[in-house]
Design an enzyme around this catalytic site. Structure first.
Site, PDB file in Angstrom:
ATOM      1  N   GLU A   1     -42.541  71.530  82.019  1.00 28.63           N
ATOM      2  CA  GLU A   1     -41.989  72.869  82.207  1.00 28.63           C
ATOM      3  C   GLU A   1     -42.493  73.575  83.460  1.00 28.63           C
ATOM      4  OE1 GLU A   1     -39.518  73.464  80.672  1.00 28.63           O
ATOM      5  OE2 GLU A   1     -39.623  72.337  78.806  1.00 28.63           O
TER       6      GLU A   1
ATOM      7  N   GLU B   1     -35.985  69.029  70.979  1.00 27.47           N
ATOM      8  CA  GLU B   1     -37.329  69.386  71.455  1.00 27.47           C
ATOM      9  C   GLU B   1     -37.847  70.581  70.661  1.00 27.47           C
ATOM     10  OE1 GLU B   1     -39.808  69.912  75.593  1.00 27.47           O
ATOM     11  OE2 GLU B   1     -37.842  70.803  75.481  1.00 27.47           O
TER      12      GLU B   1
ATOM     13  N   ALA C   1     -31.242  76.492  77.594  1.00 29.95           N
ATOM     14  CA  ALA C   1     -30.782  75.147  77.951  1.00 29.95           C
ATOM     15  C   ALA C   1     -31.851  74.130  77.566  1.00 29.95           C
ATOM     16  CB  ALA C   1     -30.482  75.060  79.440  1.00 29.95           C
ATOM     17  N   MET C   2     -31.409  72.871  77.398  1.00 29.54           N
ATOM     18  CA  MET C   2     -32.305  71.773  77.017  1.00 29.54           C
ATOM     19  C   MET C   2     -31.915  70.512  77.773  1.00 29.54           C
ATOM     20  SD  MET C   2     -34.700  70.330  75.423  1.00 29.54           S
ATOM     21  CE  MET C   2     -35.085  68.584  75.367  1.00 29.54           C
TER      22      MET C   2
ATOM     23  N   HIS D   1     -33.300  73.901  87.089  1.00 34.02           N
ATOM     24  CA  HIS D   1     -34.436  73.649  86.192  1.00 34.02           C
ATOM     25  C   HIS D   1     -34.177  72.423  85.319  1.00 34.02           C
ATOM     26  CE1 HIS D   1     -37.828  75.073  83.549  1.00 34.02           C
ATOM     27  NE2 HIS D   1     -37.166  74.318  82.673  1.00 34.02           N
ATOM     28  N   GLU D   2     -33.013  72.409  84.651  1.00 33.35           N
ATOM     29  CA  GLU D   2     -32.728  71.307  83.738  1.00 33.35           C
ATOM     30  C   GLU D   2     -32.532  69.986  84.475  1.00 33.35           C
ATOM     31  OE1 GLU D   2     -33.263  71.751  80.688  1.00 33.35           O
ATOM     32  OE2 GLU D   2     -33.439  73.915  80.890  1.00 33.35           O
TER      33      GLU D   2
END
Length: 748
Positions: free
Chosen positions: A342, A148, A284-285, A319-320
């Site tokens: 997001e 990303e 993080a992704m 979140h992830e």
């Protein structure tokens, strides 16, 4: 993607992917992929890799030219349908490859075959490597991917746009002793005669290219079943025990999200991959089924980790995992609507964490750090709307900022407050069910929320997402008549600089609460709006702090609130104090209003209030550096904070609350910064004892003591810490020690 907390707090306002280049247009749509079959063979020594790719694609309009994305790749062979040879033209500026065939490919399904080579990078863009010390101090190299926003094109030639979804079958050749992981479980592993093995992964669901993942090295994996999903933590060998907290947290969060979204997590496994080291941009992704984290964002060791570390890890995981729905299952059509990923993941991280760990009061903490970070950027003339047009990927660097993440988070919370939690969730469930495996624009979400609630939300939603800026609600109490309190409301724009105070208008939903009655109104434009609230009790504007605006009370009302501030709910105490501080900083009212408020807070108030105050005083101390007022400021600040130091001390106490532990972490750093001799002496002694091995620091204070010590250490202390950091073999400890070395305030 989760920004580092340090970025959220203001040191970095934008993510700047190393990949950003002058890609100037979206791809033509005469050919679209259906399925990719990609095989790569990396060489970790030469930092090169080779790839072979077969793409089943649909030709929608007869063409002899196929254009797709490619960056820093050399395509050595291209054919269509196993017989048509293609010539390749690379456009480095546009990050595209165009394959020219002698004759047109007709409408229908065709297979494109490509052979290519590429580079394994030393920064987290595309296919990259991380070096670290493994077990026994052995040099190790881990290979990972990070795609990303526009970096999948560095791994394989493909249609690298979020709306162009396809399925993927990925395979890799690697040393037989190593392990490889991807979005899906391995379908087949076969050993080669040359000391290598090939791992073929199961076919992925239909997804965007930026969510593809591959990781390999000397890794270990621990798992836990949560319903039908295998949850895993993947670490360097020897660090797996530090993933227990992440596994337990992910299992709880997965159950919550399956219920909340109404659409169960669709993949058979959900891995968390912990990479040693760190990125300055992100922590993080959200790769689907294989989330990439840096170790300090996900691994927790009771001997090393503080309460804040634990909470940050839980929030980052939440979140992830929220992205597995918002972003992965349903994806924005184009980067204009990045906030759909997001902003919602940022909101869901707090929603889930607050529901599963209410004792943390993370909703109140978020009002303190996250909403203020959004306000701080949004109240400047350089702000921008949440939704803004992105012409090309070279504009993406500025999109990953506190407006997208944290203003987005706050606006979503305001809309949920308008609709009610149940109707809001019903709209989200409908949205997920209708658009799963597809792509959307923001208004499609608003449509589902309006259908579920029967309310118009677009008027407010458009005002807060399509223009930048922070509303200011001015409040005047007009006394009590006939058993009703008259509250006068007017709208302005809050600005931190002159240009940002230029007039803008919002329809602002304002709630009012007192012990005897409530009221609400939509305040729009100049001109006082009068609200009558039953009873004559003191009123609070924006109870629960769900509204995205600052509040400025008149003098009399401010005095009343200051006297009773400690009796208000925690979240309102934090919101009101933050508004007072910001209003002073932007010269709307004198700083004495803020100072009077914090001076009125009793020593026995909630530790999170004092933690906020201590952090703010540390910020002012930095602001007053090299000024004549600093000594007087420090004296007053220390007078405020000494009772808290006496209350909690340096050593953690059995059974104390999480908020008390967080207050201690902040006080250690703030008192050391303010030059408190007693605190510095205790910190120095504690760290020297830890280094000598005579009294190890507990995880609850280890990092805060180390960083506080770094701020005032001598040159000899610095040299000793440097030597220690160089010889440290644990990547987490080495990282902390080098960060401490960089945080000294001694200019020499």
């Amino acid at each position: 993607m989760h920004l580092k907390r340090i970025a959220v707090l203001g040191l970095l306002y934008a993510m700047a992917p190393a990949s950003v280049a002058q890609a100037t247009q979206q791809l033509p749509q005469d050919a679209v992929p259906i399925h990719y079959d990609i095989h790569v063979t990396p060489d970790a020594n030469t930092l090169r890799f080779s790839g072979n790719e077969h793409v089943d694609m649909r030709i929608t309009r007869s063409t002899a030219n196929i254009t797709l994305n490619a960056a820093n790749l050399e395509i050595t062979k291209a054919t269509a349908d196993g017989r048509l040879q293609g010539m390749v033209t690379l456009d480095k500026a546009a990050q595209t490859a165009t394959i020219h065939f002698a004759g047109p490919l007709g409408v229908g399904i065709h297979r494109l075959a490509l052979s290519y080579t590429g580079k394994i990078n030393n920064s987290s863009a595309g296919f990259f490597y991380l070096d670290y010390k493994g077990e026994g101090g052995k040099n190790e190299r881990m290979l990972l991917t990070q795609f990303e926003a526009p970096d999948a094109r560095r791994f394989a030639p493909l249609w690298d746009e979020p709306a162009i979804k396809a399925t993927f079958t990925l395979s890799v050749t690697l040393p037989a002793a190593q392990n490889a992981y991807s979005n899906m479980p391995a379908a087949k592993t076969s050993l080669g005669a040359d000391g290598t093995k090939e791992v073929v992964f199961q076919q992925s669901p239909k997804m965007s290219s930026y969510l593809l993942f591959l990781g390999l090295g000397n890794l270990e994996r621990h798992t836990f079943m949560s319903g039908r999903t295998e949850v895993g933590i993947i670490t360097r060998k020897g660090a797996g025990h530090r993933g227990d907290y992440a596994l337990a947290s992910a299992a709880r969060i997965l159950k919550y999200y399956n219920d909340y979204f109404g659409t169960p997590y669709p993949l058979p496994k959900l891995d968390m991959v912990a990479a040693p080291g760190q990125s300055q941009f992100f922590s993080a992704m959200e790769n689907w089924g294989a989330i990439l984290y840096f170790e300090d964002a996900v691994l927790v060791d009771p001997k090393l980790s503080s309460e804040s570390d634990k909470q940050d890890a839980f929030i980052t995981i939440a979140h992830e995992m929220a992205h597995q729905w918002f972003g992965d299952l349903v994806t924005m059509k184009w980067w204009d609507d990045l906030w759909l990923n997001e902003g919602f993941a940022s909101w869901m991280e707090i929603k889930a964490t607050n529901a599963l760990n209410p004792e943390w009061h993370v909703d109140a903490q978020t009002i303190d750090w996250a909403r203020q970070a959004a306000f701080n950027l949004d109240s400047r003339s350089s702000t921008h709307p949440i939704i803004r047009h992105i012409d090309s990927v070279d504009q993406l660097a500025g999109a990953f900022d506190n407006i997208t993440y944290l203003k987005g988070q706050a606006v979503i919370g305001m809309i949920e407050g308008q609709l009610g939690a149940d109707k809001f969730r019903a709209g989200i469930r409908n949205y997920m069910a209708r658009y799963k495996y597809g792509n959307t624009e923001t208004d499609q979400l608003w449509d589902e929320l309006e259908k579920a609630s029967g309310k118009d939300i677009k008027t407010v939603a458009h005002a807060f997402t399509l223009q930048g800026g922070v509303p200011l609600i001015r409040v005047r109490s007009d006394g009590c008549t006939d058993g009703k309190r008259r509250v006068m409301l007017d709208q302005d724009r809050f600005g931190a600089d002159a240009a940002s105070k230029e007039w803008r208008e919002w329809p602002v939903p304002v709630n009012i609460r007192s012990t005897t009655g409530n009221g609400s109104a939509t305040v729009r434009g100049h001109g006082m709006r009068t609200i009558n609230v039953a009873g004559c009790a003191q009123t609070i504007i924006n109870p629960g702090q769900t509204g995205y605006y600052r509040t400025m009370y008149d003098g009399d009302t401010t005095g009343e609130i200051t006297k009773s501030l400690a009796k208000l709910p925690l979240i309102d105490q934090i919101g009101i104090i933050n508004d007072a501080r910001a209003l002073a900083g932007a010269e709307y009212q004198p700083a004495s209003v803020y100072l009077d408020m914090i001076s009125a807070i009793p020593a026995t108030a909630d530790p999170l209030v004092w933690e906020m105050i201590a952090r703010d005083l540390g910020g002012y101390d930095t602001l007053f550096a090299d000024t004549a007022m600093r000594p007087a400021f420090r004296a007053r600040a220390l007078a405020l904070l000494h009772p808290q130091w006496a209350r909690i001390g340096l050593a953690p106490k059995p059974g104390e609350s999480s908020s008390m532990s967080q207050l201690r972490e902040t006080l250690i750093g703030t008192l050391a910064q303010l030059g408190d001799a007693d605190a510095r002496a205790q910190i120095h002694a504690a760290l020297q004892a830890d280094f000598a091995g005579t009294a190890k620091l507990p995880g609850a204070t280890r990092k805060s003591v180390l960083y506080a010590y770094a701020g005032f250490m001598s040159a000899a202390d610095w040299d000793a810490l440097h030597a220690r950091a160089k010889s440290e073999t644990d990547p987490l400890l080495k990282q902390d020690e080098y960060q401490a070395l960089g945080s000294t305030r001694d200019q020499a």
